[in-house]
Every structure is written in C-alpha cells, then in structure tokens.
Write a protein that holds these residues in place. Sequence first.
Motif, PDB file in Angstrom:
ATOM      1  N   MET A 203       0.848  -1.169   0.000  1.00  0.00           N
ATOM      2  CA  MET A 203       0.000   0.000   0.000  1.00  0.00           C
ATOM      3  C   MET A 203       0.898   1.237   0.000  1.00  0.00           C
ATOM      4  SD  MET A 203      -2.904   1.021   2.798  1.00  0.00           S
ATOM      5  CE  MET A 203      -4.068  -0.196   2.257  1.00  0.00           C
ATOM      6  N   ARG A 204       0.548   2.209  -0.874  1.00  0.00           N
ATOM      7  CA  ARG A 204       1.325   3.440  -0.995  1.00  0.00           C
ATOM      8  C   ARG A 204       0.460   4.643  -0.613  1.00  0.00           C
ATOM      9  NH1 ARG A 204       5.978   3.316  -4.008  1.00  0.00           N
ATOM     10  NH2 ARG A 204       5.589   5.382  -4.803  1.00  0.00           N
ATOM     11  N   LEU A 205       1.090   5.619  -0.025  1.00  0.00           N
ATOM     12  CA  LEU A 205       0.426   6.827   0.444  1.00  0.00           C
ATOM     13  C   LEU A 205       0.856   8.008  -0.415  1.00  0.00           C
ATOM     14  CD1 LEU A 205      -1.251   8.125   2.800  1.00  0.00           C
ATOM     15  CD2 LEU A 205       0.938   8.466   3.948  1.00  0.00           C
ATOM     16  N   THR A 206      -0.113   8.788  -0.886  1.00  0.00           N
ATOM     17  CA  THR A 206       0.187   9.990  -1.660  1.00  0.00           C
ATOM     18  C   THR A 206      -0.691  11.144  -1.183  1.00  0.00           C
ATOM     19  OG1 THR A 206      -1.405   9.457  -3.389  1.00  0.00           O
ATOM     20  CG2 THR A 206       0.858   8.713  -3.736  1.00  0.00           C
ATOM     21  N   VAL A 207      -0.227  12.364  -1.439  1.00  0.00           N
ATOM     22  CA  VAL A 207      -0.984  13.566  -1.100  1.00  0.00           C
ATOM     23  C   VAL A 207      -1.217  14.365  -2.372  1.00  0.00           C
ATOM     24  CG1 VAL A 207      -0.975  15.740   0.189  1.00  0.00           C
ATOM     25  CG2 VAL A 207       0.002  13.705   1.223  1.00  0.00           C
ATOM     26  N   ASP A 208      -2.465  14.729  -2.611  1.00  0.00           N
ATOM     27  CA  ASP A 208      -2.804  15.626  -3.712  1.00  0.00           C
ATOM     28  C   ASP A 208      -2.581  17.047  -3.191  1.00  0.00           C
ATOM     29  OD1 ASP A 208      -4.000  17.317  -5.561  1.00  0.00           O
ATOM     30  OD2 ASP A 208      -5.736  16.020  -5.856  1.00  0.00           O
ATOM     31  N   ARG A 209      -1.447  17.609  -3.526  1.00  0.00           N
ATOM     32  CA  ARG A 209      -1.053  18.904  -2.968  1.00  0.00           C
ATOM     33  C   ARG A 209      -1.940  20.046  -3.454  1.00  0.00           C
ATOM     34  NH1 ARG A 209       3.152  19.160   0.113  1.00  0.00           N
ATOM     35  NH2 ARG A 209       3.859  21.203  -0.570  1.00  0.00           N
ATOM     36  N   ILE A 210      -2.615  19.862  -4.564  1.00  0.00           N
ATOM     37  CA  ILE A 210      -3.529  20.903  -5.049  1.00  0.00           C
ATOM     38  C   ILE A 210      -4.827  20.879  -4.249  1.00  0.00           C
ATOM     39  CG2 ILE A 210      -4.916  21.634  -7.030  1.00  0.00           C
ATOM     40  CD1 ILE A 210      -2.506  20.762  -8.759  1.00  0.00           C
ATOM     41  N   ALA A 211      -5.317  19.701  -3.925  1.00  0.00           N
ATOM     42  CA  ALA A 211      -6.562  19.580  -3.167  1.00  0.00           C
ATOM     43  C   ALA A 211      -6.377  19.901  -1.682  1.00  0.00           C
ATOM     44  CB  ALA A 211      -7.138  18.177  -3.315  1.00  0.00           C
ATOM     45  N   CYS A 212      -5.189  19.680  -1.166  1.00  0.00           N
ATOM     46  CA  CYS A 212      -4.925  19.841   0.268  1.00  0.00           C
ATOM     47  C   CYS A 212      -5.060  21.304   0.695  1.00  0.00           C
ATOM     48  CB  CYS A 212      -3.514  19.337   0.578  1.00  0.00           C
ATOM     49  SG  CYS A 212      -3.082  19.479   2.321  1.00  0.00           S
ATOM     50  N   ASP A 213      -5.722  21.520   1.848  1.00  0.00           N
ATOM     51  CA  ASP A 213      -5.831  22.874   2.383  1.00  0.00           C
ATOM     52  C   ASP A 213      -4.998  23.054   3.649  1.00  0.00           C
ATOM     53  OD1 ASP A 213      -7.312  21.569   4.320  1.00  0.00           O
ATOM     54  OD2 ASP A 213      -9.118  22.757   4.049  1.00  0.00           O
ATOM     55  N   GLY A 214      -4.227  22.041   4.010  1.00  0.00           N
ATOM     56  CA  GLY A 214      -3.330  22.150   5.159  1.00  0.00           C
ATOM     57  C   GLY A 214      -4.021  22.077   6.504  1.00  0.00           C
ATOM     58  N   ALA A 215      -5.161  21.425   6.577  1.00  0.00           N
ATOM     59  CA  ALA A 215      -5.889  21.314   7.846  1.00  0.00           C
ATOM     60  C   ALA A 215      -5.050  20.615   8.920  1.00  0.00           C
ATOM     61  CB  ALA A 215      -7.208  20.566   7.647  1.00  0.00           C
ATOM     62  N   GLY A 216      -4.233  19.656   8.518  1.00  0.00           N
ATOM     63  CA  GLY A 216      -3.297  19.019   9.442  1.00  0.00           C
ATOM     64  C   GLY A 216      -3.800  17.796  10.168  1.00  0.00           C
ATOM     65  N   LEU A 217      -5.021  17.354   9.897  1.00  0.00           N
ATOM     66  CA  LEU A 217      -5.530  16.159  10.574  1.00  0.00           C
ATOM     67  C   LEU A 217      -4.655  14.947  10.268  1.00  0.00           C
ATOM     68  CD1 LEU A 217      -9.349  16.611   9.977  1.00  0.00           C
ATOM     69  CD2 LEU A 217      -8.094  16.959  12.096  1.00  0.00           C
ATOM     70  N   CYS A 218      -4.206  14.830   9.038  1.00  0.00           N
ATOM     71  CA  CYS A 218      -3.378  13.686   8.657  1.00  0.00           C
ATOM     72  C   CYS A 218      -2.033  13.717   9.388  1.00  0.00           C
ATOM     73  CB  CYS A 218      -3.168  13.646   7.151  1.00  0.00           C
ATOM     74  SG  CYS A 218      -2.329  15.097   6.480  1.00  0.00           S
ATOM     75  N   LEU A 219      -1.501  14.902   9.592  1.00  0.00           N
ATOM     76  CA  LEU A 219      -0.209  15.021  10.273  1.00  0.00           C
ATOM     77  C   LEU A 219      -0.312  14.539  11.719  1.00  0.00           C
ATOM     78  CD1 LEU A 219       0.841  18.519   8.941  1.00  0.00           C
ATOM     79  CD2 LEU A 219       1.810  16.314   8.283  1.00  0.00           C
TER      80      LEU A 219
END
Length: 63
Positions: A1-17
């Motif tokens: 399983m691979r993890l990626t971030v769509d940097r255009i869609a991301c608003d930086g809410a930080g929940l994932c962090l």
Amino acid sequence: MRLTVDRIACDGAGLCLRTLPELLAADEWGYPIVHREEVPDALRRHAKNAAHLCPRIALHLKD
C-alpha cells in the motif's frame, strides 16, 4: 500500500499530520509531505483513518 498527497486539493488542515506522524511531516507552510510512501502493515489502519479524516480528500492510499 502506498500513500500519496494531492497537494492541489490539500488545504493544510493538518488532521493527517496528527493522525499519521510516522509517515507524514509538515513542510514550512504546514502542508503534509510524505516522507515514507510505502505503508507498513502495522500502520495500515492508521493510514486508512488519516485518509478518511481528510476534509479535502487529498490523502490517497493505493494498493
């Protein structure tokens, strides 16, 4: 399983962090950077939770 971030869609809410600090780090503006794309088996559940919590659906898991 691979993890990626769509940097255009991301608003930086930080929940994932906060949910998945083992695989994600914040850049200088607080947006997530994947520092380990391959998700270890022990973290799969946490990765799925992080993707589910993303308000902008910017965190993706691929088999």
